[in-house]
Motif scaffolding. Structure first.
Motif, PDB file in Angstrom:
ATOM      1  N   GLN A  37       0.034  -1.439   0.002  1.00  0.00           N
ATOM      2  CA  GLN A  37      -0.091   0.219  -0.066  1.00  0.00           C
ATOM      3  C   GLN A  37       1.039   1.425   0.396  1.00  0.00           C
ATOM      4  N   ASN A  38       1.615   1.272   0.332  1.00  0.00           N
ATOM      5  CA  ASN A  38       2.996   2.142   0.985  1.00  0.00           C
ATOM      6  C   ASN A  38       3.604   2.784  -1.109  1.00  0.00           C
ATOM      7  N   LYS A  39       3.411   1.016  -1.125  1.00  0.00           N
ATOM      8  CA  LYS A  39       4.076   1.921  -2.796  1.00  0.00           C
ATOM      9  C   LYS A  39       3.677   1.539  -3.825  1.00  0.00           C
ATOM     10  N   GLU A  40       2.118   1.532  -3.982  1.00  0.00           N
ATOM     11  CA  GLU A  40       1.121   1.180  -5.033  1.00  0.00           C
ATOM     12  C   GLU A  40      -0.201   1.911  -4.650  1.00  0.00           C
ATOM     13  N   LYS A  41      -0.720   2.646  -5.705  1.00  0.00           N
ATOM     14  CA  LYS A  41      -1.813   3.803  -6.019  1.00  0.00           C
ATOM     15  C   LYS A  41      -3.122   2.385  -6.017  1.00  0.00           C
ATOM     16  N   GLY A  42      -2.336   1.620  -6.466  1.00  0.00           N
ATOM     17  CA  GLY A  42      -3.693   0.358  -7.380  1.00  0.00           C
ATOM     18  C   GLY A  42      -2.900  -0.966  -7.854  1.00  0.00           C
ATOM     19  N   ILE A  43      -3.248  -1.922  -7.912  1.00  0.00           N
ATOM     20  CA  ILE A  43      -2.907  -3.309  -8.234  1.00  0.00           C
ATOM     21  C   ILE A  43      -4.219  -3.960  -9.712  1.00  0.00           C
ATOM     22  N   ASP A  59      -3.049 -26.906  11.321  1.00  0.00           N
ATOM     23  CA  ASP A  59      -2.932 -25.675  11.251  1.00  0.00           C
ATOM     24  C   ASP A  59      -2.022 -25.082  10.122  1.00  0.00           C
ATOM     25  N   LYS A  60      -0.950 -25.623   9.879  1.00  0.00           N
ATOM     26  CA  LYS A  60       0.308 -25.073   9.063  1.00  0.00           C
ATOM     27  C   LYS A  60      -0.467 -24.837   7.966  1.00  0.00           C
ATOM     28  N   VAL A  61      -0.866 -26.064   7.086  1.00  0.00           N
ATOM     29  CA  VAL A  61      -1.481 -26.050   6.144  1.00  0.00           C
ATOM     30  C   VAL A  61      -3.061 -25.358   5.929  1.00  0.00           C
ATOM     31  N   MET A  62      -3.747 -25.366   6.548  1.00  0.00           N
ATOM     32  CA  MET A  62      -4.979 -24.144   6.897  1.00  0.00           C
ATOM     33  C   MET A  62      -4.675 -23.162   6.747  1.00  0.00           C
ATOM     34  N   ASP A  63      -4.108 -22.635   7.912  1.00  0.00           N
ATOM     35  CA  ASP A  63      -2.854 -21.042   7.765  1.00  0.00           C
ATOM     36  C   ASP A  63      -2.826 -20.455   6.180  1.00  0.00           C
ATOM     37  N   LEU A  64      -2.226 -21.167   6.030  1.00  0.00           N
ATOM     38  CA  LEU A  64      -1.209 -20.685   4.957  1.00  0.00           C
ATOM     39  C   LEU A  64      -2.218 -20.661   4.044  1.00  0.00           C
ATOM     40  N   ASN A  65      -2.860 -22.068   3.546  1.00  0.00           N
ATOM     41  CA  ASN A  65      -3.936 -22.129   2.384  1.00  0.00           C
ATOM     42  C   ASN A  65      -5.000 -21.716   2.175  1.00  0.00           C
ATOM     43  N   VAL A  66      -5.217 -21.388   3.216  1.00  0.00           N
ATOM     44  CA  VAL A  66      -6.533 -21.239   3.349  1.00  0.00           C
ATOM     45  C   VAL A  66      -6.953 -19.709   4.152  1.00  0.00           C
ATOM     46  N   LYS A  67      -7.419 -19.904   5.820  1.00  0.00           N
ATOM     47  CA  LYS A  67      -6.982 -18.195   5.808  1.00  0.00           C
ATOM     48  C   LYS A  67      -6.207 -16.949   5.283  1.00  0.00           C
ATOM     49  N   SER A  68      -4.660 -18.022   4.843  1.00  0.00           N
ATOM     50  CA  SER A  68      -4.042 -16.389   4.792  1.00  0.00           C
ATOM     51  C   SER A  68      -4.799 -15.818   3.339  1.00  0.00           C
ATOM     52  N   LEU A  69      -4.514 -16.978   2.613  1.00  0.00           N
ATOM     53  CA  LEU A  69      -5.409 -16.607   1.226  1.00  0.00           C
ATOM     54  C   LEU A  69      -6.760 -15.507   0.858  1.00  0.00           C
ATOM     55  N   PHE A  70      -7.903 -15.531   2.236  1.00  0.00           N
ATOM     56  CA  PHE A  70      -9.177 -14.767   2.698  1.00  0.00           C
ATOM     57  C   PHE A  70      -8.285 -13.941   3.038  1.00  0.00           C
ATOM     58  N   PHE A  71      -7.115 -13.684   3.650  1.00  0.00           N
ATOM     59  CA  PHE A  71      -7.331 -12.773   4.291  1.00  0.00           C
ATOM     60  C   PHE A  71      -6.604 -11.089   3.571  1.00  0.00           C
ATOM     61  N   LEU A  72      -5.985 -11.476   3.049  1.00  0.00           N
ATOM     62  CA  LEU A  72      -4.403 -11.617   1.650  1.00  0.00           C
ATOM     63  C   LEU A  72      -6.496 -10.702   1.076  1.00  0.00           C
ATOM     64  N   THR A  73      -6.912 -11.737   0.029  1.00  0.00           N
ATOM     65  CA  THR A  73      -7.798 -10.823  -0.737  1.00  0.00           C
ATOM     66  C   THR A  73      -8.864  -9.286   0.161  1.00  0.00           C
ATOM     67  N   GLN A  74      -9.017  -9.932   1.214  1.00  0.00           N
ATOM     68  CA  GLN A  74      -9.121  -8.855   2.022  1.00  0.00           C
ATOM     69  C   GLN A  74      -9.302  -7.099   2.210  1.00  0.00           C
ATOM     70  N   LYS A  75      -7.940  -7.630   2.276  1.00  0.00           N
ATOM     71  CA  LYS A  75      -6.115  -6.619   2.473  1.00  0.00           C
ATOM     72  C   LYS A  75      -6.455  -5.846   1.192  1.00  0.00           C
ATOM     73  N   LYS A 111      -8.462  -6.189  -1.602  1.00  0.00           N
ATOM     74  CA  LYS A 111      -9.946  -5.046  -2.394  1.00  0.00           C
ATOM     75  C   LYS A 111      -9.452  -3.554  -2.305  1.00  0.00           C
ATOM     76  N   ASN A 112      -9.260  -3.718  -1.739  1.00  0.00           N
ATOM     77  CA  ASN A 112      -8.991  -1.912  -2.506  1.00  0.00           C
ATOM     78  C   ASN A 112      -7.938  -1.240  -3.477  1.00  0.00           C
ATOM     79  N   LEU A 113      -6.817  -1.554  -2.871  1.00  0.00           N
ATOM     80  CA  LEU A 113      -5.909  -1.348  -4.138  1.00  0.00           C
ATOM     81  C   LEU A 113      -6.420  -1.913  -5.566  1.00  0.00           C
ATOM     82  N   LEU A 114      -7.034  -3.433  -5.782  1.00  0.00           N
ATOM     83  CA  LEU A 114      -7.553  -4.049  -6.918  1.00  0.00           C
ATOM     84  C   LEU A 114      -9.299  -3.037  -7.194  1.00  0.00           C
ATOM     85  N   LEU A 115      -9.740  -2.865  -6.371  1.00  0.00           N
ATOM     86  CA  LEU A 115     -10.755  -2.088  -6.689  1.00  0.00           C
ATOM     87  C   LEU A 115     -10.452  -0.964  -7.806  1.00  0.00           C
TER      88      LEU A 115
END
Ligand SMILES: NC(=O)c1ccc[n+]([C@@H]2O[C@H](COP(=O)([O-])OP(=O)(O)OC[C@H]3O[C@@H](n4cnc5c(N)ncnc54)[C@H](OP(=O)(O)O)[C@@H]3O)[C@@H](O)[C@H]2O)c1
Length: 265
Positions: free
Chosen positions: A84-90, A114-130, A132-136
């Protein structure tokens, strides 16, 4: 209708998690070779920085390394704040970083779950959430932003190895792809998944001692996947050509999933 228009990704800004090697590197290389600026991430900083330099030099294009551990919320926040500090949009978010774990059912550990679920599912969801504004910020009806989640054929077929959390995590990735696609298509962000079959990488290599000959022999196409197979599909999904494809999970597996029943008979 020219290829140059249909598959153009020139000057786009892409993020490829887990881009320091394997499938992430294949996608990053394909984007760079076709004029996109690419951020790659991984935990191990030296290998990541070396890879970014190697890819920048090879394709004469900007490849920027950001080292972080995406298995924790702190790591996800550090990573998204830095971009976010480097790009206005992605334009493209490629949720590729993933982990696997194999252990017999009787002794399968909570850590391996937990290792697998945290990285493969949880992280993917929260990366997309966080992100979202740059993608928009770069999304429009004519040229939507894209998210590609890297699933696996192990989330479609029943895996032969005792990787209980992995198969379940990848099935979750495919379903989450549809759920997020339904929500984000209204905002001009298209979400799809790629379900790879066997591609040479540290992850698959460690399971087969880096000898892919048996896997290749059993594959309907008699080979494993190549960087061109993976990069070509990712570029399709991110370009004009893929702009009407939404919520799909597309296999890239030489035909394992779709021809398995035929090959058994
Ligand atoms: N290769 C295959 O045959 C295959 C088949 C189906 C699906 N897939 C999927 O494809 C994706 C890539 O796998 P791959 O085979 O290319 O694996 P890989 O060679 O092991 O690469 C994994 C990448 O993710 C990074 N990574 C791992 N843990 C991380 C963490 N906690 N935080 C941030 N980055 C992390 C790794 O770098 P660091 O270790 O430095 O963090 C590396 O860059 C995964 O989602 C995998 O499930 C692969």
């Amino acid at each position: 209708m020219k290829i140059d228009n249909l598959f153009n990704i020139q000057d786009k800004v892409a993020i490829v998690t887990g881009g320091s090697r394997g499938i992430g590197e294949m996608i990053a290389a394909g984007f760079l070779a076709n004029g996109a600026k690419v951020y790659i991430s991984a935990r191990k900083a030296p290998a990541l920085v070396d890879k970014a330099k190697e890819l920048s030099d090879k394709y004469n294009q900007e490849c920027i390394p950001i080292s972080c551990d995406l298995s924790s919320m702190n790591g996800i926040e550090e990573f998204t704040n830095e971009i976010q500090n480097k790009e206005k949009g992605i334009d493209f978010l490629i949720n590729n970083a993933g982990a696997a774990w194999g252990e017999p059912l009787e002794s399968f550990s909570e850590g391996g779950w937990d290792k697998v679920m945290d990285l493969n599912v949880k992280s993917l969801f929260f990366l997309t959430q966080k992100f979202k504004n740059l993608l928009l910020n770069n999304a429009s009806v004519e040229d939507p932003s894209r998210v590609i989640n890297i699933g696996s054929i192990d989330g479609l077929n029943v895996p032969s190895m005792e990787t209980y959390s992995y198969g379940a995590s990848k099935a979750a990735v495919h379903h989450l792809t549809r759920v997020l696609a339904a929500k984000l298509v209204k905002e001009n962000i298209l979400v799809n998944a790629i379900a790879p079959g066997p591609y040479p990488s540290a992850m698959l290599g460690s399971a087969v001692n880096h000898d892919y000959s048996e896997i290749a022999k059993r594959n309907p196409r008699k080979r494993v996947g190549t960087p061109e197979d993976m990069a070509g599909l990712a570029i399709f999904l991110c370009s004009r050509a893929g702009a009407y494809t939404v919520g799909e999970t597309i296999t890239s597996d030489g035909g394992i999933v779709k021809t398995a029943s035929h090959n058994l008979s």
